[in-house]
Design a protein around this motif. Structure first.
Motif, short mmCIF file in Angstrom:
data_model
loop_
_atom_site.label_atom_id
_atom_site.label_comp_id
_atom_site.label_asym_id
_atom_site.label_seq_id
_atom_site.Cartn_x
_atom_site.Cartn_y
_atom_site.Cartn_z
N UNK A 133 44.59 48.69 53.48
CA UNK A 133 43.80 47.59 54.04
C UNK A 133 43.30 46.74 52.87
N UNK A 134 44.05 45.67 52.57
CA UNK A 134 43.71 44.86 51.39
C UNK A 134 42.42 44.07 51.55
N UNK A 135 41.88 44.02 52.78
CA UNK A 135 40.61 43.29 52.92
C UNK A 135 39.48 44.02 52.18
N UNK A 136 39.70 45.31 51.87
CA UNK A 136 38.68 46.08 51.15
C UNK A 136 38.80 45.94 49.64
N UNK A 137 39.81 45.24 49.15
CA UNK A 137 40.01 45.11 47.70
C UNK A 137 39.48 43.76 47.21
N UNK A 138 39.04 43.74 45.97
CA UNK A 138 38.48 42.52 45.39
C UNK A 138 39.18 42.23 44.08
N UNK A 139 39.83 41.08 44.01
CA UNK A 139 40.56 40.72 42.80
C UNK A 139 39.86 39.61 42.01
N UNK A 153 31.35 36.95 44.74
CA UNK A 153 29.89 36.98 44.92
C UNK A 153 29.44 38.39 45.28
N UNK A 154 28.13 38.57 45.46
CA UNK A 154 27.60 39.93 45.62
C UNK A 154 28.06 40.57 46.92
N UNK A 155 28.60 39.76 47.84
CA UNK A 155 29.15 40.32 49.08
C UNK A 155 30.65 40.55 48.99
N UNK A 156 31.21 40.35 47.81
CA UNK A 156 32.63 40.59 47.62
C UNK A 156 33.51 39.43 48.07
N UNK A 157 32.93 38.26 48.29
CA UNK A 157 33.75 37.10 48.68
C UNK A 157 34.32 36.40 47.46
N UNK A 158 35.57 36.01 47.57
CA UNK A 158 36.33 35.51 46.43
C UNK A 158 36.18 33.99 46.29
N UNK A 159 36.37 33.51 45.03
CA UNK A 159 36.22 32.07 44.77
C UNK A 159 37.46 31.28 45.20
N UNK A 160 38.61 31.92 45.15
CA UNK A 160 39.84 31.25 45.58
C UNK A 160 40.49 30.36 44.53
N UNK A 203 51.23 34.76 50.45
CA UNK A 203 52.09 33.69 50.97
C UNK A 203 53.55 34.06 50.79
N UNK A 204 53.92 34.46 49.59
CA UNK A 204 55.33 34.79 49.30
C UNK A 204 55.79 36.02 50.08
N UNK A 205 54.87 36.96 50.32
CA UNK A 205 55.23 38.17 51.05
C UNK A 205 55.30 37.93 52.56
N UNK A 206 54.82 36.77 52.99
CA UNK A 206 54.81 36.48 54.42
C UNK A 206 53.81 37.32 55.19
N UNK A 207 52.71 37.65 54.50
CA UNK A 207 51.68 38.51 55.09
C UNK A 207 50.39 37.68 55.17
N UNK A 208 49.67 37.73 56.31
CA UNK A 208 48.40 36.99 56.38
C UNK A 208 47.44 37.47 55.29
N UNK A 209 46.81 36.53 54.62
CA UNK A 209 45.89 36.86 53.52
C UNK A 209 44.54 37.32 54.10
N UNK A 210 44.18 38.61 53.91
CA UNK A 210 42.94 39.11 54.50
C UNK A 210 41.72 38.88 53.62
N UNK A 211 41.92 38.21 52.48
CA UNK A 211 40.82 38.03 51.53
C UNK A 211 39.69 37.21 52.16
N UNK A 212 38.45 37.62 51.89
CA UNK A 212 37.29 36.84 52.35
C UNK A 212 36.90 35.86 51.23
N UNK A 213 37.04 34.60 51.51
CA UNK A 213 36.69 33.57 50.52
C UNK A 213 35.30 33.00 50.83
N UNK A 214 34.62 32.52 49.79
CA UNK A 214 33.33 31.87 50.07
C UNK A 214 33.44 30.36 49.95
#
Lengths: 224, 224
Positions: free
Chosen positions: B182-188, B193-200, B213-224
């Motif tokens: 479950x990649x939504x639990x990972x932070x790259x 931010x302190x809630x784990x939301x990404x800058x993008x 995008x290249x893998x054709x998989x919906x991006x589960x990342x939470x962006x702020x």
């Protein structure tokens, strides 16, 4: 032209104090680095700071790391006794990967400082048989350092300088006396008390005591 | 026969979560290791702990080290801004000797545990050009590991396993999806931010976004 910088690993012991004196004689601007790694003999860190100051280092950093959390060594595990004589095998005072960790930090700092030289007081003659004190280990780290860094990519080679590698303890002491080191300020004992007095019976004390004897120099160590 | 142990470096990001899943699929008993090294994105350490727990590691250790004290990187120096696009050169998010330090600790722990395998999520395809992510670096460390340890002296060879080394980000993500991560639990993100939301917009976000995008998989990342 400004003098080159060097990172010098300083433990507070006899060997690394001698290495610092050698680096200073070679006119390096010395940045000294010590580690609080959960060792029993933490009083050596005070000695490291004092030695750095007295011997003309421009900066001394002390890094706290958590090697003790892994266990496996009598130097960091309070439940294991420090042995009083060598058994022939590698002693339980061996701390897994210690010099690899120390050199890795030194490398990071050297890269930031723009230093090419890292000095370490390892010795493969009068020592306890630790694997990370051998010439092959030093060579392997030097190779790694080039590949591990941006500086290496840009063509800067790092030198891991181990000037004591092939000296006996007596030769190290004679070199240090020539350079004017006050060895009474250094602490080698694995279980020195809080005043820096040595036990006289651990491996490290025995090598040191024998070294002063062989060098024909009065032993200035304070024993308890 | 008991399954072999491995030390797995886990940052909380996408790559190392995938590496942990690969090591588990290979039936290693996984001991995960994370570092608090003064990075900006410390929320990734919570992700590392959670990922370790969810993905069946038997133990997770977090080590605090002091790389920030050296300066020299936008990841650890609050006075340097994280860049939003690659300049072509090695970016200032490079942390000097970081992977060397991380692998050194992993080696120490592996030796104490009696593990031969160390897993690391470095990648030399969709990456920022850091020198310590290259195959030659991994080989050099493997060589050093043998010389640096008592285990090596006794004939035990360490393997530095870098299963992502030659995969694109899209291939890594496809492998992870197959393994049920479950990649939504990972932070790259370098500046989550302190809630784990990404800058993008940082390098790491851009590689990750493009990978989904290249893998054709919906991006589960939470962006702020």
């Amino acid at each position: 032209m400004t003098a080159p910088k060097a990172v010098v690993l300083v433990s507070g012991g006899l060997d690394s104090a001698t290495v610092l004196a050698i680096a200073r004689e070679q006119e390096f601007i010395c940045h000294t680095l010590s580690f609080n790694y959960g060792q029993r003999h933490r009083v050596e860190l005070q000695a490291a700071a004092e030695i750095s100051r007295r011997m003309g280092a421009v900066e001394h950093k002390r890094i706290t790391i958590d090697l003790g959390g892994f266990g496996g060594s009598a130097l960091t595990d309070p439940s294991m006794a420090v042995p009083e004589a060598s058994s022939g095998a590698i002693p339980i005072t061996y701390v897994p990967a210690r010099n690899t960790v120390f050199l890795s930090f030194a490398l990071g700092w050297a890269e930031v400082l723009g230093a090419q030289d890292i000095f370490i007081g390892v010795n493969a003659v009068d020592y306890s048989g630790y694997p990370d004190c051998r010439p092959a280990f030093i060579k392997a780290f030097e190779h790694l350092a080039k590949l591990a860094t941006c500086a290496g990519l840009e063509g800067r080679a790092f030198r891991i300088q181990a000037p004591l590698l092939h000296l006996s303890k007596a030769e190290i002491i004679r070199e240090g006396m020539r350079l004017g080191i006050d060895y009474s300020r250094t602490i080698s004992c694995y279980q020195a008390d809080e005043n820096g007095r040595a036990c006289g019976v651990c491996d490290s004390c025995r090598f040191r005591k024998q070294g002063f004897w062989d060098a024909g120099v009065p032993d200035p160590t304070r024993y308890h």
